[in-house]
Design a protein around this motif. Structure first.
Motif, mmCIF file in Angstrom:
data_model
loop_
_atom_site.group_PDB
_atom_site.id
_atom_site.type_symbol
_atom_site.label_atom_id
_atom_site.label_comp_id
_atom_site.label_asym_id
_atom_site.label_seq_id
_atom_site.Cartn_x
_atom_site.Cartn_y
_atom_site.Cartn_z
ATOM 1 N N MET A 1 0.845 -1.162 0.000
ATOM 2 C CA MET A 1 0.000 0.000 0.000
ATOM 3 C C MET A 1 0.895 1.232 0.000
ATOM 4 N N SER A 2 0.539 2.216 -0.825
ATOM 5 C CA SER A 2 1.320 3.441 -0.926
ATOM 6 C C SER A 2 0.420 4.649 -0.709
ATOM 7 N N ILE A 3 1.011 5.681 -0.188
ATOM 8 C CA ILE A 3 0.357 6.977 -0.093
ATOM 9 C C ILE A 3 1.101 7.857 -1.083
ATOM 10 N N VAL A 4 0.401 8.339 -2.095
ATOM 11 C CA VAL A 4 1.019 9.110 -3.165
ATOM 12 C C VAL A 4 0.507 10.541 -3.101
ATOM 13 N N TYR A 43 -9.118 7.006 -2.606
ATOM 14 C CA TYR A 43 -8.714 5.639 -2.284
ATOM 15 C C TYR A 43 -8.785 4.790 -3.550
ATOM 16 N N GLN A 44 -7.694 4.097 -3.862
ATOM 17 C CA GLN A 44 -7.601 3.275 -5.062
ATOM 18 C C GLN A 44 -8.022 1.836 -4.745
ATOM 19 N N ASN A 45 -8.413 1.098 -5.778
ATOM 20 C CA ASN A 45 -8.832 -0.298 -5.609
ATOM 21 C C ASN A 45 -7.720 -1.194 -5.065
ATOM 22 N N GLY A 47 -5.602 -0.439 -2.821
ATOM 23 C CA GLY A 47 -5.264 -0.078 -1.452
ATOM 24 C C GLY A 47 -4.439 1.191 -1.332
ATOM 25 N N ASP A 48 -3.930 1.697 -2.446
ATOM 26 C CA ASP A 48 -3.171 2.942 -2.416
ATOM 27 C C ASP A 48 -4.098 4.106 -2.084
ATOM 28 N N VAL A 49 -3.503 5.152 -1.554
ATOM 29 C CA VAL A 49 -4.226 6.380 -1.260
ATOM 30 C C VAL A 49 -3.526 7.509 -2.012
ATOM 31 N N HIS A 50 -4.279 8.238 -2.834
ATOM 32 C CA HIS A 50 -3.726 9.372 -3.572
ATOM 33 C C HIS A 50 -4.209 10.658 -2.906
ATOM 34 N N ILE A 51 -3.252 11.526 -2.576
ATOM 35 C CA ILE A 51 -3.537 12.792 -1.915
ATOM 36 C C ILE A 51 -3.219 13.914 -2.896
#
Length: 76
Positions: A1-4, A43-45, A47-51
């Motif tokens: 999982m990444s936070i971008v 929130y991406q499918n 599990g990543d989160v784009h800010i």
């Protein structure tokens, strides 16, 4: 999982965190209004989160050209 973290104007990836668990309080998401969260956090499918943020270059351009605030996108 990444936070971008990605710039809303130019699309530049400002930063990326690889985390197994996301603590929204530690990241400051709890300080945002519900409206701001809806606008800035996606929130991406996978599990990543784009800010959505504003990078330093676009912030500087906005500072020099305040009328750009009226535009959704000022970089073509």
């Amino acid at each position: 999982m990444s936070i971008v973290y990605k710039c809303r104007h130019c699309g530049h990836v400002v930063g990326k965190l690889d985390q197994q668990v996301i603590d929204s309080t530690m990241l400051g998401f709890d300080q945002l209004s519900v409206e701001d969260r809806k606008e800035m956090i996606e929130y991406q499918n996978n599990g990543d989160v784009h800010i959505t943020v504003i990078c330093e270059n676009c912030e500087e351009s906005l500072g020099h050209n305040p009328h750009y605030h009226e535009l959704d996108f000022f970089i073509q």
